[in-house]
Design an enzyme around this catalytic site. Sequence first.
Site: not given
Length: 557
Positions: A18, A21, A189, A192, A389, A392, A486, A533, A535
């Site tokens: 992450g 994030i 632990k 690491p 896209c 559609m 395209r 797009h 989104e």
Amino acid sequence: MSKRKYIFVTGGVMSGVGKGIASSSIGTILKARGLKVTALKIDPYINVDAGTMNPTEHGEVFVLNDGDETDQDMGNYERFMDVDLSRMNYMTTGRVYQTVIEKERNLEYKGKNVEVVPDIPLEVISRIERAADLAEADVAIVEIGGTIGEYQNIIFLEAARMMKTKLADDVIIIMLSYLPMPSKIGEMKTKPTQYASRTLNGVGLQADIIIARSELPLDQKRKDKIALFCNIKPENVISAPDVESIYDVPVNFERDNLGVIISKKLGLKNHIKTNLDSWKKFVSSSRNTKGEIKIAIVGKYFDSGDFVLGDVYISVIEAIKYSAYKEGRKAIIEYVNSKDVESGKYKVGDLAKYDGILVPGGFGKTGVAGKLEVIRFAREKKIPYLGICYGMQLMVIEYARNVLGWKDANTFEIDPASKHLVIDIMPDQKEKLKKANYGASMRLGGYPCQLNPGTIAFDAYADSQSPSYKLEAKSHKLINERHRHRYEVNPKYINELIKAGLVFSGVSPDGALMEIAELNTKDHPFFLGTQFHPEFLARPLNPHPLFTAFIISTLKK
Ligand code: GLN
């Protein structure tokens, strides 16, 4: 604002815990302190951008407004920080070397011997500074991809070291580490993390802050241990346990004082106070939903070995969630592989259980027959449908085949010899493909689109605060959305499609390109596809109007 500040975020121990994030969340908590923040992602691979990579391997290709095809972390930055980023915010090893080699060819090094060190890190630094300049940022967050100790990102760590040497207190290094909790041992632990810290020291860097990812919150004992062995104060070890939702992370960081620690370390004394209210409101809306809606995403890039991943569609998934929260619902999103529909393994009739169906972007032939079957089902059974896209383009093909009766209707991408090429290649694209020019060569990035009144699309945008028209004239008729394709609806067939009932509710301002297609609400509650797009512009604090309209239509089902 005094001097510009830089935060490098590096990863220790292992990848995938992450860092993106964490970087985005650092951006959120600094923005909540009234700072102007930008974020950069450095990917260590040779590819110049993410555009040519296989989606199942790399995940989503996130497209920026300027058309750069980037890593999905850029999407997280934009969503968490509610900013628009530019191609200067994204770099790969390939991109940096390409620039340095081009500069060398252009004699820009004035006959000097050009070397990996320092010339590559210097180019990295210059990009970081230019990105910060462009954004007029108070703080630039730079996420270095990969894990400390691997070969690939060492040159970027060298850039961080050089910047730290030059700018001293204006630069801090944050290491995101991971504390494993082996089930047989029963405790977290720290070793690491200690090794990762030493490896970081080995390239001349010392972490100022360690964010310790783990299954559970860190206890004081482990904070003290990390502090002792990694040369930092215990309070600069931040506990970052697994959380239910990524949107909890900024709030959790604040709980461990991360915002204050960073502000103090960077000398941002006027920015100690924070206001995360709108973020918290969003998080609480995601917790307090009053019902669920079930959405199927029908795509084909889900399989990763024996696992099913939605990573490729991450922006679509988040966009659905934001709009669902806005309407007080929790979105239950399920993945249906169109290849399974095609093979008969998945019965298209089973889709009747969903409140809405979404076909996202895609490429190539596989799974297309399955998607067409799904779209027909959604249209005939009047299930709300959103096509993005390819979703559609296939919606137009389905309409041509089953309503207009052109059984051979197709896209150039699949069958260039088809008699009814309702989706054709854009003229300039033909030349590019002939020359095998595949990289960054599609129609990419933000383009304006004109909306036609009296349509679902027009109404959806009309009363929203969408970032889609932040850049434009703030006219509800003119929006700006991001593209990556395209092929396009063939102008030759537009009139016949319209006559048969398809409505083109959004077109390019010159009228040439069909950007949004829909059916009249008299014929279908919500059957809409976008060539762009949407989104990519959905933000938690600012859900996308078309996704919201789609969600609202599912509530009426
Ligand atoms: N393959 C289609 C095209 O290139 C659609 C692309 C997409 O869905 N992003 O036009």
